[in-house]
Design a protein around this motif. Structure first.
Motif, short mmCIF file in Angstrom:
data_model
loop_
_atom_site.label_atom_id
_atom_site.label_comp_id
_atom_site.label_asym_id
_atom_site.label_seq_id
_atom_site.Cartn_x
_atom_site.Cartn_y
_atom_site.Cartn_z
N GLY A 130 0.80 -1.22 0.00
CA GLY A 130 0.00 0.00 0.00
C GLY A 130 0.83 1.26 0.00
N SER A 131 2.13 1.14 0.24
CA SER A 131 3.01 2.31 0.29
C SER A 131 4.44 1.82 0.45
CB SER A 131 2.65 3.24 1.45
OG SER A 131 2.88 2.59 2.69
N ALA A 132 5.39 2.74 0.30
CA ALA A 132 6.79 2.39 0.58
C ALA A 132 7.00 2.15 2.07
CB ALA A 132 7.71 3.51 0.09
N THR A 133 6.30 2.90 2.91
CA THR A 133 6.42 2.71 4.35
C THR A 133 6.01 1.29 4.73
OG1 THR A 133 6.09 5.04 4.89
CG2 THR A 133 5.53 3.44 6.59
N ALA A 134 4.90 0.81 4.17
CA ALA A 134 4.47 -0.57 4.44
C ALA A 134 5.51 -1.56 3.95
CB ALA A 134 3.13 -0.83 3.77
N GLY A 135 6.10 -1.29 2.77
CA GLY A 135 7.11 -2.19 2.24
C GLY A 135 8.35 -2.25 3.10
N PHE A 158 15.28 7.91 5.53
CA PHE A 158 13.94 8.40 5.79
C PHE A 158 13.39 7.81 7.08
CE2 PHE A 158 9.24 8.26 4.78
CZ PHE A 158 9.05 9.61 4.95
N TYR A 159 12.47 8.52 7.67
CA TYR A 159 11.84 8.14 8.93
C TYR A 159 11.34 6.70 8.91
CZ TYR A 159 8.03 7.78 12.35
OH TYR A 159 7.19 7.36 13.34
N SER A 160 10.73 6.27 7.82
CA SER A 160 10.14 4.93 7.78
C SER A 160 11.18 3.84 7.92
CB SER A 160 9.34 4.74 6.48
OG SER A 160 8.28 5.65 6.41
N THR A 161 12.37 4.05 7.37
CA THR A 161 13.46 3.10 7.57
C THR A 161 13.91 3.10 9.02
OG1 THR A 161 14.28 3.17 5.30
CG2 THR A 161 15.88 2.60 7.00
N LYS A 162 14.16 4.29 9.56
CA LYS A 162 14.64 4.39 10.94
C LYS A 162 13.64 3.80 11.92
CE LYS A 162 17.22 8.67 10.03
NZ LYS A 162 17.31 10.12 10.34
N GLU A 163 12.36 4.13 11.74
CA GLU A 163 11.36 3.67 12.69
C GLU A 163 11.10 2.18 12.57
OE1 GLU A 163 8.54 4.52 15.86
OE2 GLU A 163 10.48 5.26 15.12
N SER A 164 11.10 1.66 11.35
CA SER A 164 10.93 0.21 11.18
C SER A 164 12.05 -0.55 11.88
CB SER A 164 10.90 -0.14 9.69
OG SER A 164 9.78 0.39 9.06
N LEU A 284 5.61 -1.01 -3.97
CA LEU A 284 6.20 -2.26 -4.44
C LEU A 284 7.45 -2.59 -3.63
CD1 LEU A 284 6.29 -1.58 -8.31
CD2 LEU A 284 4.55 -2.91 -7.09
N ILE A 285 7.71 -3.87 -3.47
CA ILE A 285 9.02 -4.38 -3.05
C ILE A 285 9.50 -5.30 -4.17
CG2 ILE A 285 10.38 -5.56 -1.29
CD1 ILE A 285 8.01 -5.31 0.60
N ILE A 286 10.69 -5.02 -4.68
CA ILE A 286 11.31 -5.91 -5.66
C ILE A 286 12.52 -6.55 -5.00
CG2 ILE A 286 12.30 -6.14 -7.96
CD1 ILE A 286 10.99 -3.50 -8.69
N GLY A 287 12.60 -7.87 -5.06
CA GLY A 287 13.70 -8.56 -4.41
C GLY A 287 14.29 -9.65 -5.28
N ARG A 288 15.55 -9.97 -5.02
CA ARG A 288 16.18 -11.11 -5.68
C ARG A 288 15.60 -12.40 -5.08
NH1 ARG A 288 21.19 -10.01 -8.20
NH2 ARG A 288 21.91 -7.86 -7.97
N PRO A 289 15.40 -13.44 -5.88
CA PRO A 289 14.82 -14.68 -5.34
C PRO A 289 15.59 -15.22 -4.15
CG PRO A 289 14.86 -14.75 -7.73
CD PRO A 289 15.63 -13.53 -7.33
#
Length: 441
Positions: A130-135, A158-164, A284-289
């Motif tokens: 639903g957002s980058a914060t959720a991701g 960004f705050y969302s990284t620090k807070e997560s 979105l989250i894009i990740g390597r398998p």
């Protein structure tokens, strides 16, 4: 347009967009070419100059009496996204259960494939959020980190990284180490940032959590070079000890011509409602398998609601949160990626970076302006941050809006600044308008 037309992938609208784009003459003056950072495709013959920028601007309903230099904060929807949202909403309102059951799987797959084609990834490795914060929260709370391992991040993230990360540390006791990559953002240097990262990676570093473009300064860090260094370190580590490079790419994705396979990071997180000019409330989250195998899901997925997912299930699907969402927005995200492809990703990058260079060059010549964003190829993207001597950032933003119909914002941090961002909805003439306005403040 009927629901059947939507289910058939809306061919008519796509043909209309391409035909309309081809009918517009190319812009008279090609933007200045710069030296492009690693992991970003350089402008070349595929730059679709046949798409006139006035046509692009007409796809948005932004007020024409304002120069919108903050559209990327909460992006407006372009015409194809608005149209798709309206169609999906109408059909959901008429027959919510029937329309959802008939089309959800097809629309979800179309969105994933459209995102994958635009960003150089596999649709199987994309989780829709639903957002980058959720991701970011899903990523850092689901990551397998032992008690003896650490996460390395920076004061610029960004705050969302620090807070997560903080919330994960409270719950599980993992160690979070925070460093600074520069002291004066305007004087930031690529080699200095690379050396700082390299010097601070320890044998127990499990994750390096970084933001590609810093929203408070506009500094763009050398992600590909950092990834290359981490890849070299990982060559001697087991899967449980390898460093996972996680990148918040909110202010890079949709602006820079990104190819995920070429970046070198393990995870890239973004939202659809900033530089992608996509449907609001999407991410979105894009990740390597192989990297996804180090992330445990934190939110139930509804794809296999009646039984556990099979072992070979695509990781992006498993990690996508279940439940009911604003489906009309999520399904319309496909058309945001198609809009990018219609314009041409290198054309978007070239248009945005050339305006940013124009703005930085003009601001640095004003004696009463202090730039926070470095004016050097590879160190800036689309965000420009500055202050005006003797005037608070909030007063500067207000003066620009009320006196000149120029829309800017302040950075929402302890140390604040004026923040603007040239984009596909602005023009070089509007950059000159902004510079003239700042010169009078």
């Amino acid at each position: 347009m009927s629901s059947a037309a939507l289910g058939g992938r809306d061919i008519n609208r796509r043909r209309f967009m391409i035909a309309s784009a081809a009918a517009v003459a190319p812009t008279a003056n090609r933007p200045q070419r710069l030296t492009w950072p690693a992991a970003v495709s350089p402008p070349g013959p595929d730059c679709r100059a046949a798409v006139g920028w006035s046509w692009v601007r007409e796809q948005f309903q932004l007020r024409t009496d304002q120069a919108q230099f903050s559209a990327y904060v909460l992006a407006p929807h372009p015409a194809p996204v608005r149209s798709a949202i309206a169609e999906h909403r109408a059909n959901l309102d008429q027959d919510p259960i029937g329309y959802h059951r008939a089309h959800d799987a097809a629309f979800d797959l179309a969105t994933r494939k459209s995102a994958a084609a635009c960003l150089g990834a596999s649709y199987r490795d994309i989780a829709v959020t639903g957002s980058a914060t959720a991701g970011l929260a899903m990523l850092y709370n689901g990551m397998r980190i032992r008690a003896d391992q650490e996460v390395l991040t920076t004061v610029h993230d960004f705050y969302s990284t620090k807070e997560s990360l903080r919330l994960r540390s409270i719950r599980s006791g993992i160690s979070i180490r925070t460093i600074a990559l520069y002291t004066d953002p305007a004087a930031a240097q690529i080699d200095q940032m690379l050396d700082t990262i390299a010097a601070n990676i320890q044998p127990n570093t499990r994750c390096v959590a970084l933001t590609w473009v810093h929203s408070g300064t506009g500094v763009t860090i050398p992600i590909r070079e950092i990834a290359d260094h981490i890849t070299e370190i990982n060559s001697n580590r087991s899967p449980e000890d390898r460093i996972l490079l996680c990148v918040d790419a909110v202010h890079a994705c949709g602006l820079l011509s990104i190819n995920f396979a070429d970046i070198g990071c393990d995870f890239l997180v973004t939202s659809g409602h900033k530089w992608l000019f996509g449907a609001r409330g999407t991410g979105l989250i894009i990740g390597r398998p192989e990297a996804w195998r180090q992330i445990d899901p934190t939110i139930p997925n509804f794809t296999w609601i009646t039984e556990p997912p099979p072992p070979a299930s695509p990781p992006g699907y498993i990690q996508t949160p279940g439940g009911y969402h604003a489906f009309e927005h999520r399904w319309a995200l496909e058309h945001a990626f198609e809009f990018q492809q219609t314009i041409g990703r290198t054309a978007i990058q070239e248009r945005t970076l050339s305006q940013t260079a124009q703005l930085l060059d003009g601001l640095r010549r004003l004696p009463h302006v202090r730039l926070l964003t470095p004016y050097a190829p590879g160190l800036f993207a689309g965000i420009v941050c500055f202050t005006v001597n003797g005037t608070s950032p909030a007063d500067t933003v207000q003066a620009l809006r009320e006196g000149f119909d120029i829309i800017a914002t302040t950075t929402p941090y302890a140390t604040t600044a004026v923040r603007v961002g040239p984009s596909i909805v602005t023009s070089p003439a509007e950059v000159d308008q902004l510079l003239a306005a700042v010169a009078t403040l």
